[in-house]
Enzyme design. Structure first.
Site, PDB file in Angstrom:
ATOM      1  N   ASP B  48      65.729  20.951  92.714  1.00 19.26           N
ATOM      2  CA  ASP B  48      64.707  21.931  92.365  1.00 19.26           C
ATOM      3  C   ASP B  48      63.318  21.318  92.229  1.00 19.26           C
ATOM      4  O   ASP B  48      62.325  21.917  92.598  1.00 19.26           O
ATOM      5  CB  ASP B  48      65.061  22.618  91.034  1.00 19.26           C
ATOM      6  CG  ASP B  48      66.365  23.385  91.131  1.00 19.26           C
ATOM      7  OD1 ASP B  48      66.599  24.004  92.182  1.00 19.26           O
ATOM      8  OD2 ASP B  48      67.156  23.323  90.184  1.00 19.26           O
ATOM      9  N   GLU B 193      40.953  10.444  94.425  1.00 25.14           N
ATOM     10  CA  GLU B 193      42.062  11.094  95.144  1.00 25.14           C
ATOM     11  C   GLU B 193      41.861  11.043  96.660  1.00 25.14           C
ATOM     12  O   GLU B 193      40.740  11.030  97.151  1.00 25.14           O
ATOM     13  CB  GLU B 193      42.226  12.544  94.671  1.00 25.14           C
ATOM     14  CG  GLU B 193      41.114  13.470  95.107  1.00 25.14           C
ATOM     15  CD  GLU B 193      41.649  14.668  95.894  1.00 25.14           C
ATOM     16  OE1 GLU B 193      42.672  14.515  96.611  1.00 25.14           O
ATOM     17  OE2 GLU B 193      41.038  15.745  95.800  1.00 25.14           O
ATOM     18  N   HIS B 366      40.335  19.916  98.337  1.00 24.56           N
ATOM     19  CA  HIS B 366      40.259  18.452  98.255  1.00 24.56           C
ATOM     20  C   HIS B 366      39.113  17.914  99.101  1.00 24.56           C
ATOM     21  O   HIS B 366      38.882  18.372 100.220  1.00 24.56           O
ATOM     22  CB  HIS B 366      41.576  17.833  98.729  1.00 24.56           C
ATOM     23  CG  HIS B 366      42.736  18.209  97.872  1.00 24.56           C
ATOM     24  ND1 HIS B 366      43.003  17.571  96.688  1.00 24.56           N
ATOM     25  CD2 HIS B 366      43.695  19.161  98.013  1.00 24.56           C
ATOM     26  CE1 HIS B 366      44.092  18.110  96.139  1.00 24.56           C
ATOM     27  NE2 HIS B 366      44.525  19.084  96.926  1.00 24.56           N
TER      28      HIS B 366
END
Lengths: 553, 553
Positions: B48, B193, B366
């Site tokens: 899951d 990031e 992003h």
């Protein structure tokens, strides 16, 4: 089908990419176009290949006049061996296409018993009530044909897969003027491929790839690895040319690359200067900057050369830091994850990896929207049936056809098996013939069906718990402790406790069942199954497959 | 870790998208950034959710000063309930982020025992040897923060997920000047990031989406269904605005849409005119052109509203011909097939479906390459560690950093667990701490491991064959006919024959084994397994899992 009726339908290729097969029938004459296979996606767990259900053709085998093959890609030829094992009819294809078909037939031991007929763009054939002619097209493999059926009802055109390239490699021009002539004569029905119907614009020429390849070859300082589809012979030619211009020897890696290149060269589709190809074991006799390696695996296929190279798993050949790896390809939808994994692995090895849509190292082989409109405009058909594509591609192709003047009511978006019948110049969608898919899995053809796949899916997500109880036939008592075995379910120390709970539950249930008629093993199994299911769901919120086995001694 | 050393490492988020978790430690003070989850891909069959292995943090729990959360996306907050059950520390986040975390904590019954601390871009915190400040960023959810760690060694900046949007919705501006100020002070180490490091250019502003949505709303003649991420509150705001301008009532469908919209509205991030929202059961009180439905399912998730609508499987709401369905989203890599299936289904219903990259209805959250360079340029770090991305993204981010002047030797591409230690202003990659992934499957956390997944994979591709033999304990003879049961293997009439063959083989092998020591059940099992494996491979070229069960009575 009715005697004076023209019938057209697909047995594969509609609402899907792959396993193309189209049928043109006039009265008692059936001609088949293409016999492709389809690669299974993740929903067809463990299946190797998907082919058409040809029940209709088997019932009408005496009417089949031949199988025409438009080109040599798997989604057009991959089903041929399985087809011929059931229905042996003459196969018509161009030289390169036949060469690729022969490789398949050899593998299946069918080469000797097949009637292979060589055709080209100028061929003219007769199949009873129908004459058939052809026109050359451009695509991502040489020697592609569109097909013109001259039927008593009028002309039906099947484009095959195509694009327009006005500056093709090896002067492999498409017959645009011939297409225009056919259109001028009047086309009753056009079947045109839809793979790229969602993509705007017009494909650039394959020729621009060659320049980009050469640029990358000139920049590279060490070994070059370049990967593309083996069957894209024109691109392979451009790799050969770039290697030649930059004084590199060429190594071929991967079975399909070696196979296709040797067929293409032998048949004159590929020109490789003598002495240029070297064997992989000889790479180390040359400096890195003197070698280029052309390999399979541009789609990240696990067993292909590039994947194995990327994990340093290829005998005799290694990728070193500062080697260059070029993807002259785009990932086919669904292959993105495999491809990016290979790229990550290559970067880990320190290679300079050239990939992605911005590199200009790939053009599609399928007509984009403006090319599709060009085909529709050249053919000016009365009726139009978009083929080869998923539903939204067929749907979009319909809009494109409408935009160039085809009447919306004359456009047929169909399912595999749906039949267009044309009589007196009027087309109607009428009945449906049987169609479907057959799974090829290992040696089995059609022995894996939906039940098996459903089981595989359940097993893959939840695992299995097997309960074996041995019962005394006479009194229904347990003879020994039940065996509880699980696979793919849980695995940890707690699992023992859980299995112990199941064990106790089973013992209790068997005791409760001692009263029931012992001949009804089914009741015992059902009861154990249900009780265990419930216990496991409460404890784990999972629903493994539960398989009770009751043995009476 | 050493007392006078600054250590920085990830426990998730490197070489992967998802399950972000970064650790900043100075001496005995540990601060954690984010605690995300990751969605399993097809290789994690039936799992899951995937979360971090936090063994290191459990061993050092008394040093942990707090968990800082940059924003409210699943890959940054999804692991928090599982984390807090093991390590209860204060959680610091902005108002919207806290709102979303609270929904999770409630579901797990953790709300009452968690110390939740509200912060904003101007907050200043102290964690022993470290002070922490923040700066606001733009992303695809409001209320995002970058984090500044003021350590005895110098400043460490963690960007969180970000992009630059100079014209943000709701005047939700990023603190660019503050970023520049931090950079001017001198940044020792930047963690930034990398999700879009492969994508050239600069993202367009979210604001352009609003115009496109409004255009589509004006064109639509019947009901409008529009799907996007519930958490993209700014986009939801623009849907609200478009509905308002075109006089449509708005219906919210899907649990996460209802949840997030109500939290965002309650906290003032979303402004919805009164009376505009109606319930789904009231749709039919309005004409189709007076209604817009904002729903979940833009990624083709099987259980989400849009998928169920596309198969006419949603209570009280139906899609009719000429209704408009708008995807204000792009498929996340890996979801393409599910999304296209939903589109096909919607087209089958006769809906006008607006989808695809050409529609201008999606911008990424992003930073693209030029934005990443802008961040690097603003921060001018001495050391740089690209975070949150697969390897090739980190790798590309390194090239971008190099291109704006960061020294290559000062850039650290790391694995989860790899530690950068900084002392005396010098950074080195030193040891590794334990890291890994934990599978959440049903109620179980960590009870599905590689063995279970390997079994599930085998079961999913080849199925299982179970052989049950009952043997007389005394003489080793079969007590009854063996039971051969298969699931997910073959299914056809021939299968009976095949199973009969297995049956006979098993009888023969048991007879041969009568001489061996009956205590060695293992030998019986191994022999039966091997013989059956061989027979089935020869007959079918498949290798199902073979499970022999030997019962002695």
């Amino acid at each position: 089908m009715n005697t004076n009726t023209l019938s057209v339908f697909a047995l594969g290729g509609l609402n899907e990419i792959g396993k193309n097969m189209y049928v043109i029938q006039y009265g008692d004459d059936i001609v088949i176009v293409d016999c492709g296979s389809k690669f299974p996606d993740e929903s067809s767990l463990g299946v190797d290949l998907i082919i058409q259900d040809i029940a209709y053709l088997k019932e009408n085998r005496e009417k089949i006049r031949g199988l025409l093959v438009t080109h040599g890609h798997e989604d057009h030829i991959g089903g041929i061996p399985y087809f011929l094992k059931q229905i042996n009819v003459p196969v018509y294809a161009t030289r390169l296409t036949l060469g690729l078909i022969k490789i398949k037939l050899k593998e299946h031991g069918l080469l000797r018993n097949t009637d292979l007929q060589l055709i080209n763009g100028d061929s003219s054939l007769n199949f009873g009530t129908m004459d058939v002619t052809f026109f050359k097209t451009n695509h991502s493999i040489p020697d592609c044909l569109g097909i013109v059926f001259h039927t008593p009802e009028g002309i039906v055109v099947h484009t095959g897969d195509f694009k327009f390239d006005f500056t093709p490699i090896n002067d492999d021009y498409a017959d645009i003027n011939k297409m225009a002539e056919i259109g001028s004569k009047g086309v009753l029905l056009l079947l045109s491929e839809s793979t790229n119907a969602e993509r705007p614009g017009f494909n650039p020429s394959e020729r621009i790839i060659g320049k980009k390849i050469e640029e990358e070859f000139r920049k590279a300082r060490k070994k070059i690895f370049i990967s593309t589809f083996a069957s894209n012979v024109h691109r392979v030619q451009q790799v050969v040319d770039a290697a030649y211009k930059t004084n590199r020897k060429l190594v071929l890696l991967g079975r399909s690359m070696v196979n296709v290149v040797s067929v293409a060269e032998e048949l004159g589709y590929l020109h490789i200067p003598e002495g240029m190809i070297i064997e992989k074991q000889d790479i180390n006799q040359f400096d890195p900057e003197e070698v280029a390696i052309l390999c399979t695996g541009s789609q990240g296929e696990a067993m292909a050369a590039l994947s194995r190279l990327s994990t340093s798993n290829f005998r005799q050949v290694e990728i070193h830091p500062d080697d260059t790896v070029i993807f002259a390809s785009s990932p086919i939808p669904g292959n993105e994850k495999n491809v990016t994994q290979v790229i990550d692995n290559l970067l880990h090895l320190g290679a300079n990896v050239i990939y992605g849509s911005g590199t200009g190292l790939h053009v599609s082989g399928h007509a984009c929207q403006e090319e599709l409109k060009l085909m529709l405009t050249l053919m000016k058909p009365k009726y139009f049936m978009p083929i080869h594509g998923e539903f939204r591609m067929l749907h979009k192709h319909r809009s494109l056809a409408e935009s160039v003047g085809i009447e919306l009511d004359n456009i047929f978006i169909m399912n595999n098996g749906d039949v267009i019948e044309i009589t007196g110049g009027e087309a109607r969608q009428t009945k449906s013939v049987h169609s479907g898919h057959i799974f090829v899995d290992g040696l089995g053809i059609g022995d894996v069906g939906n039940v098996v796949l459903r089981d595989r899916k359940l097993l893959s997500e939840e695992g299995i718990v097997i309960i074996v109880v041995t019962i005394n036939r006479k009194n229904g008592e347990l003879v020994s402790n039940p065996d509880i075995i699980s696979r793919g379910f849980v695995y940890r120390r707690d699992a023992e406790e859980l299995m112990q709970e199941v064990n106790e539950l089973v013992i209790k249930k068997v005791a409760e069942l001692q009263g029931v008629n012992r001949n009804q093993q089914g009741i015992v199994r059902q009861t154990l199954k249900k009780a265990t299911e419930q216990l496991l769901y409460v404890e784990t919120k999972r629903r493994p497959m539960i398989l009770p086995v009751v043995i009476e001694v």
